[in-house]
Design a protein around this motif. Structure first.
Motif, PDB file in Angstrom:
ATOM      1  N   ASP A  76     -23.809  13.132  71.267  1.00 40.03           N
ATOM      2  CA  ASP A  76     -22.837  13.364  72.329  1.00 40.03           C
ATOM      3  C   ASP A  76     -21.691  12.373  72.179  1.00 40.03           C
ATOM      4  N   VAL A  77     -20.744  12.411  73.110  1.00 43.28           N
ATOM      5  CA  VAL A  77     -19.570  11.540  73.030  1.00 43.28           C
ATOM      6  C   VAL A  77     -19.986  10.071  72.978  1.00 43.28           C
ATOM      7  N   ARG A  84     -19.099   7.161  70.147  1.00 50.49           N
ATOM      8  CA  ARG A  84     -18.407   5.924  70.521  1.00 50.49           C
ATOM      9  C   ARG A  84     -19.228   4.702  70.127  1.00 50.49           C
ATOM     10  N   VAL A 141     -16.878  18.938  68.661  1.00 44.32           N
ATOM     11  CA  VAL A 141     -16.304  18.678  69.987  1.00 44.32           C
ATOM     12  C   VAL A 141     -16.567  17.259  70.474  1.00 44.32           C
ATOM     13  N   PRO A 142     -17.807  16.749  70.438  1.00 42.24           N
ATOM     14  CA  PRO A 142     -18.009  15.382  70.925  1.00 42.24           C
ATOM     15  C   PRO A 142     -17.311  14.334  70.068  1.00 42.24           C
ATOM     16  N   ARG A 181     -14.459  14.730  68.507  1.00 40.62           N
ATOM     17  CA  ARG A 181     -13.045  14.772  68.887  1.00 40.62           C
ATOM     18  C   ARG A 181     -12.827  14.098  70.247  1.00 40.62           C
ATOM     19  N   ARG A 182     -13.753  14.294  71.170  1.00 42.31           N
ATOM     20  CA  ARG A 182     -13.611  13.661  72.483  1.00 42.31           C
ATOM     21  C   ARG A 182     -13.768  12.151  72.410  1.00 42.31           C
ATOM     22  N   ALA A 183     -14.453  11.701  71.355  1.00 45.08           N
ATOM     23  CA  ALA A 183     -14.606  10.261  71.142  1.00 45.08           C
ATOM     24  C   ALA A 183     -13.416   9.685  70.366  1.00 45.08           C
ATOM     25  N   GLY A 184     -12.479  10.544  69.990  1.00 49.50           N
ATOM     26  CA  GLY A 184     -11.272  10.088  69.318  1.00 49.50           C
ATOM     27  C   GLY A 184     -11.283  10.189  67.811  1.00 49.50           C
ATOM     28  N   ASP A 199     -10.973  24.441  69.744  1.00 49.95           N
ATOM     29  CA  ASP A 199      -9.562  24.680  70.040  1.00 49.95           C
ATOM     30  C   ASP A 199      -8.850  25.021  68.727  1.00 49.95           C
ATOM     31  N   ASP A 259      -6.096  22.557  67.634  1.00 49.17           N
ATOM     32  CA  ASP A 259      -6.397  21.135  67.479  1.00 49.17           C
ATOM     33  C   ASP A 259      -6.138  20.715  66.032  1.00 49.17           C
TER      34      ASP A 259
END
Length: 220
Positions: free
Chosen positions: A144-145, A149, A174-175, A177-180, A201, A204
């Motif tokens: 997960d995110v 991280r 997705v996770p 990308r959400r973590a940068g 997306d 993206d």
């Protein structure tokens, strides 16, 4: 990223097909039975994680849901045999993976992040012969995110210069990308249906989609 490096979910698919053929009848119909199993697997994964023992639990619960009574000793034994097939440490590398990783490791720092039962995943990693290509290997309960991280912080990664490579929109792309982090999406025809229930997306620019793992050398 198991299905990015070696065949993994195909084992589960073969076991499920055998379960639907040999154990489940007389279910209302095959598609309905598979939908029941998918829902049970999703619920169990959220609570119990992944691996052969969770898979066995799901098969037993699916049988009871469809038939209205627990599996007999013989039916239970068949479910156990099917669940055992997914935990085998023997791995089938996806063509070109070993060579591509070797080339990438000469130019980049590689980390392996995978999720599932620690003992089962570790056995597969060792059997793959790929561990030496990676600076470090991490086995986590869930990708997960927060996991991405932690990985970035632990290894001092610069997120915008780091790339996650995987076949699962839900766990890899997705996770990350959400973590940068940036991400490379390499679709696999046998990716678990529950890992494909998240849409990417299309706009993206931080996601690169490739057709095969061997194409990584052309970009990195």
């Amino acid at each position: 990223m198991s299905d990015t490096l070696w065949e993994n979910n195909i084992r589960f698919e073969r076991a499920i097909e055998a379960f639907l053929d040999e154990v489940v009848p007389p279910a209302p119909d095959r598609a309905a039975a598979r939908s029941v199993l998918d829902a049970i697997e999703a619920a169990n994964a959220a609570v119990h994680g992944y691996g052969s023992q969770v898979f066995l639990r799901s098969l037993g619960e699916c049988f009871e849901r469809l038939h209205g009574h627990p599996a007999s000793p013989a039916e239970r034994a068949r479910c156990e045999a099917l669940a055992a097939t997914v935990s085998s440490a023997e791995v089938e590398l996806i063509p070109g993976v070993a060579e591509t990783l070797g080339a990438l490791a000469e130019r980049h720092e590689l980390l392996l992040l995978t999720k599932g039962d620690r003992a089962e995943q570790q056995a597969k990693i060792e059997a793959s012969g790929l561990a030496g290509r990676f600076r470090a290997v991490h086995i986590v309960p869930e990708k997960d995110v927060a996991a991405y991280r932690r990985l970035a912080e632990q290894h001092g990664l610069v997120p915008e210069r780091s790339w996650m490579i995987g076949n699962s929109p839900k766990s890899d792309i997705v996770p990350a990308r959400r973590a940068g982090l940036n991400a490379v999406f390499i679709p696999h025809q046998h990716t678990w249906v529950l890992e494909n229930d998240v849409e990417l997306d299309p706009h993206d620019t931080g996601v690169l989609q490739l057709a095969a793992f061997t194409e990584l050398g052309e970009h990195f």
